[in-house]
Write a protein that holds these residues in place. Structure first.
Motif, PDB file in Angstrom:
ATOM      1  N   ASP A 250       0.811  -1.217   0.000  1.00  0.00           N
ATOM      2  CA  ASP A 250       0.000   0.000   0.000  1.00  0.00           C
ATOM      3  C   ASP A 250       0.847   1.270   0.000  1.00  0.00           C
ATOM      4  O   ASP A 250       0.306   2.379   0.063  1.00  0.00           O
ATOM      5  CB  ASP A 250      -0.928   0.015   1.223  1.00  0.00           C
ATOM      6  N   LYS A 253      -0.129   4.358  -1.998  1.00  0.00           N
ATOM      7  CA  LYS A 253      -1.444   4.944  -1.741  1.00  0.00           C
ATOM      8  C   LYS A 253      -1.381   6.189  -0.866  1.00  0.00           C
ATOM      9  O   LYS A 253      -2.409   6.817  -0.606  1.00  0.00           O
ATOM     10  CB  LYS A 253      -2.365   3.895  -1.110  1.00  0.00           C
ATOM     11  N   TYR A 259      -3.330   4.298  -8.309  1.00  0.00           N
ATOM     12  CA  TYR A 259      -4.122   3.234  -8.917  1.00  0.00           C
ATOM     13  C   TYR A 259      -3.511   1.902  -8.505  1.00  0.00           C
ATOM     14  O   TYR A 259      -2.281   1.768  -8.435  1.00  0.00           O
ATOM     15  CB  TYR A 259      -4.124   3.363 -10.445  1.00  0.00           C
ATOM     16  N   LYS A 265      -9.381  -6.813  -9.755  1.00  0.00           N
ATOM     17  CA  LYS A 265     -10.040  -5.653  -9.157  1.00  0.00           C
ATOM     18  C   LYS A 265      -9.115  -4.442  -9.177  1.00  0.00           C
ATOM     19  O   LYS A 265      -7.990  -4.491  -8.683  1.00  0.00           O
ATOM     20  CB  LYS A 265     -10.466  -5.945  -7.721  1.00  0.00           C
ATOM     21  N   THR A 267      -8.653  -0.414  -8.126  1.00  0.00           N
ATOM     22  CA  THR A 267      -9.116   0.661  -7.255  1.00  0.00           C
ATOM     23  C   THR A 267      -8.189   1.855  -7.429  1.00  0.00           C
ATOM     24  O   THR A 267      -7.096   1.733  -7.984  1.00  0.00           O
ATOM     25  CB  THR A 267      -9.114   0.234  -5.773  1.00  0.00           C
ATOM     26  N   GLU A 275     -12.924   8.613  -6.428  1.00  0.00           N
ATOM     27  CA  GLU A 275     -12.597   7.247  -6.029  1.00  0.00           C
ATOM     28  C   GLU A 275     -13.153   6.293  -7.080  1.00  0.00           C
ATOM     29  O   GLU A 275     -14.304   6.414  -7.487  1.00  0.00           O
ATOM     30  CB  GLU A 275     -13.195   6.921  -4.658  1.00  0.00           C
ATOM     31  N   SER A 277     -13.431   2.096  -8.509  1.00  0.00           N
ATOM     32  CA  SER A 277     -13.345   0.677  -8.185  1.00  0.00           C
ATOM     33  C   SER A 277     -14.122  -0.081  -9.252  1.00  0.00           C
ATOM     34  O   SER A 277     -15.304   0.195  -9.479  1.00  0.00           O
ATOM     35  CB  SER A 277     -13.927   0.395  -6.798  1.00  0.00           C
TER      36      SER A 277
END
Length: 287
Positions: A250, A253, A259, A265, A267, A275, A277
């Motif tokens: 992470d 982030k 991204y 998936k 996000t 945001e 997703s």
């Protein structure tokens, strides 16, 4: 139709960049070679055999992983750099395709243009550990002149002039045990780029700090685990702390824009704060 053209143009850019770097790495390897003691099959091979003998009773999967890590370790900083660029390029290509094919995020894929172009400035790093002839061959391919290569221990320097006569220098420091490289690029004596990456327990973490001609600065942060990972972008006022190797998946982030993809998936937070997703279905021309 417009989204398809943009997606194909971005993918073509990444493919050309990767192909270009691979060609230069091959040119570099043709101009010089590491000593036998640094080759995976050289003097270190008995050490691998000894480790295998000591670990006969170990878990087979763990043993195989350890042997693979030793035998597959890069023999030069240039090879390490090439492996990282390949992993980085694959992640960026997947994220770009995901954003470009998802309704509403097509234009967000353009955020990756800058990070893709940075690797061109790091072309000299493909010659680290290979010597003067290899560096001259690789940079000569770009039309560079007055190439000067030097190394001392784990530190490397390549100086050259471009076609316009500007003086460039790329300084590098490679930690072989950690498979970590940190580079500083200078133009006419002024720092323009700090580029670093490190191996981690899950793959790689990377960080790029760029300074534009107008003195604006940006940072790109990456975490890579196979085809999963995250990429972040931020405008900053100073260089971020150096990587430690303790960063998590992470890590990127913390950036204003980021991204990430895990499995299928995707996000993220876009440049304008949205945001996102969604589930990514690879496009036919991405496979």
């Amino acid at each position: 139709m417009l989204a398809i053209k943009k997606r194909n143009a971005m993918r073509l850019l990444y493919q050309l960049t990767a192909l270009f770097l691979i060609m230069l790495l091959l040119v570099s390897c043709g101009g010089g070679a590491p000593s036998d003691k640094d080759k995976p099959g050289g003097e270190k091979k008995p050490e691998v055999t000894a480790q295998q003998g000591e670990q006969q009773d170990a878990n087979p999967e763990q043993q195989q992983e350890k042997v693979s890590n030793v035998s597959g370790s890069p023999s030069t900083p240039g090879q390490s750099f090439g492996a990282y660029v390949e992993a980085k390029g694959e992640l960026i290509s997947i994220l770009t395709d995901a954003l470009a094919t998802n309704p509403g995020t097509e234009l967000d894929s353009m955020s990756f243009l800058g990070i893709a172009m940075v690797d061109i400035a790091l072309v000299p790093a493909s010659s680290f550990g290979l010597g003067q002839d290899a560096a001259a061959s690789a940079l000569g391919f770009l039309g560079a002149k007055d190439v000067e290569y030097s190394e001392s221990g784990n530190q490397y320097s390549i100086k050259y002039r471009n076609a316009e006569g500007k003086q460039y220098e790329l300084l590098g420091e490679y930690d072989k045990a950690a498979d970590a490289l940190k580079c500083i690029s200078k133009m006419d004596g002024k720092e323009t780029l700090i580029y670093e990456y490190r191996r981690t327990s899950f793959g790689y973490v990377g960080q790029i700090y760029t300074i534009g001609e107008d003195d604006s600065a940006h940072v790109y942060q990456l975490a890579i685990r196979g085809n999963d990972g995250a990429v972040g972008f931020s405008k900053v006022s100073a260089a971020p702390p150096a990587l430690t190797g303790k960063e998590t998946m992470d890590f990127p982030k913390q950036c204003k824009e980021w991204y990430a993809i895990e499995g299928n998936k995707v996000t993220g937070i876009t440049s304008d704060g949205r945001e996102i997703s969604f589930v990514y279905t690879p496009s036919e021309d991405s496979e």
